[in-house]
Design an enzyme around this catalytic site. Sequence first.
Site, PDB file in Angstrom:
ATOM      1  N   GLY A 338       0.925  -1.153  -0.016  1.00  0.00           N
ATOM      2  CA  GLY A 338       0.248  -0.049   0.076  1.00  0.00           C
ATOM      3  C   GLY A 338       0.884   1.285  -0.165  1.00  0.00           C
ATOM      4  N   PHE A 339       2.136   1.280   0.498  1.00  0.00           N
ATOM      5  CA  PHE A 339       2.802   2.336   0.441  1.00  0.00           C
ATOM      6  C   PHE A 339       3.784   2.589  -0.753  1.00  0.00           C
ATOM      7  CE2 PHE A 339       1.250   3.337   4.527  1.00  0.00           C
ATOM      8  CZ  PHE A 339       1.305   2.370   5.257  1.00  0.00           C
ATOM      9  N   VAL A 342       8.689  -0.438   0.158  1.00  0.00           N
ATOM     10  CA  VAL A 342       8.996  -0.342   1.342  1.00  0.00           C
ATOM     11  C   VAL A 342      10.610  -0.822   2.004  1.00  0.00           C
ATOM     12  CG1 VAL A 342       8.295  -0.802   3.844  1.00  0.00           C
ATOM     13  CG2 VAL A 342       6.540  -0.939   1.767  1.00  0.00           C
ATOM     14  N   ASP A 371       0.316  12.184  17.221  1.00  0.00           N
ATOM     15  CA  ASP A 371      -0.145  12.040  15.729  1.00  0.00           C
ATOM     16  C   ASP A 371       1.103  11.187  15.083  1.00  0.00           C
ATOM     17  OD1 ASP A 371      -1.497  12.116  13.459  1.00  0.00           O
ATOM     18  OD2 ASP A 371      -0.866  13.989  12.915  1.00  0.00           O
TER      19      ASP A 371
END
Length: 564
Positions: A338-339, A342, A371
């Site tokens: 999804g990124f 990696v 955050d």
Amino acid sequence: MKFGWSTGTNRYLTAWKDDSDPSPGDVSFRLENVGMPQFVLRKGLETIYRSGPWNGIEFSGSYGWDSAFKQIFVYNNEELYFMNEIVNNSLVIMLTVYPSGLVQSNLLKKGVFSSNALDSTQNDRCERYGLCAANSMCKIKSSPICECLYGFVPKSPNEWEKLYWSGGCVRRTSLSCPKHPNKFLKLGRVKPPDLLQFSLNKSMSLKECRLECLKNCTCKAYANSDIHEDGSGCFMWFGDLFDIRECSKRKQQYIYIRMAATELKHNKTTKLVLITIVSSTSGMLMLGFSILCLIKKSRRKRASEFNGKDMELPMFNLTTITTATENFSPKNIIGEGGFGIVYKIFEIVMGISRGLLYLHRDSRLRIIHRDIKMSNILLDSKLNPKISDFGLARIFGEDQCERKTERVVGTYGYMSPEYVANGKYSVKSDVFSLGVLLLEIMSGRKNRTFKHPDHHHNLVGHAWLLWKEGRAMELVGDIYKPSFVEPEVLKCIHIGLLCVQKLPKDRPTMSSVVVMLSNEGMKLPQPKEPGFFVEGSSTGTDMSTSEERPLTHNEVTISVPEAR
């Protein structure tokens, strides 16, 4: 407090059995005397950390103490002890041993409930005993942090390539003593090897020590045992050299490592070639430097035309990127999910954890980030992680453990359940976010956008289901498997699930997380059910907010029926 033996009493520290049980546990920190005294931290029979031996000035691998204290070391036939004498009577030093295997010294002011961390047995990964195994050195500022000593090569190159260093290093050229002459490589700014197989003669000079080592074919290295004044005494090591790390000290203790003469000849030849190249190209470098200055001056002039703003952006062509990633070689990436790509992240994971530990415990101000997420972790040119975006961070008072707000801010998928539901946040909120981040890094998928054909759980819920069924490694796709070390990945998944447990009290502190990541083979507790373990909508999207909003039941609904 005196550490060691004094007037027939052995003084050392033992940790509690666990955080809630004050009975003696199996973690101990003591001054041991095997050849020369050194501090050793053990968990049962396993060595976790050692300071390095006393060298006449200090413990060779320790960072030293604050100037408010004077080191006192007594070593004779009747007593062996170390202590710090207080120079400033308003200060107190507190030394604590934790069940997790962490030792920390803190500086306290009398009458003030505050402290500053002075030193720790987990300042960095290189403090972990024997991390890089035999005949290698741990260099915390290098990437990777383990490298073979000069003249040695990895025993298992494939494992070394995957950052799995337990096999250590072996000689590139074997010693043929006494047929061929041997020489010694001088190594400085290091913590000497552990005293496993050694001999000690306190009356020898360094020259006599060298001659004695040359006489014995099993002698692999030698050094002065005492570097006070001109140095004296003779340490000789036999067998493999173990637990060496790079460190900067006030006065160096040089180690002389035995080498085949051909190895050192090759080293001198290489240096000579480099000197020749540098000499012949110095004129070209000066010319290039002058041209570079003119180019920069021209760029600054052009930039000033845009209202004084620097409008330059770095541009990289495909050739440059392909070269930097070795044609996008699998050995430099874990996989693609999804990124996108990696990159390798056990060192990154450790760096993020150390950064959070600094914010929570070691910083002058206690900071809750609120955050922690993938987009707020930046990497420098050496892939060292930097925690960024402190716009939502809050400073805690020294006596504060938790706060509550009516307006929740942060990013969905990373916020802890107690924060979302009740507006409560603490250091354990950041720990929860770190746990989500660990699982995302290990899987290459985002928590909120994760989808699975068999259920509607998010990534955390999916990881929990796999863990309960003993299939945790399935969290990592097949495309990653050529590039990772399975025990390391499994440990990160395990720690990630410990961090995302539903109740804050069940989650580890950041100091415990760092210890768990640092210690290979450390037994970890079994995780409990994670927060938000409910099946969501099949059309869930990733949502985040950077503005404070009132907490309303229209925006967040948690329905988990539980018996009273």
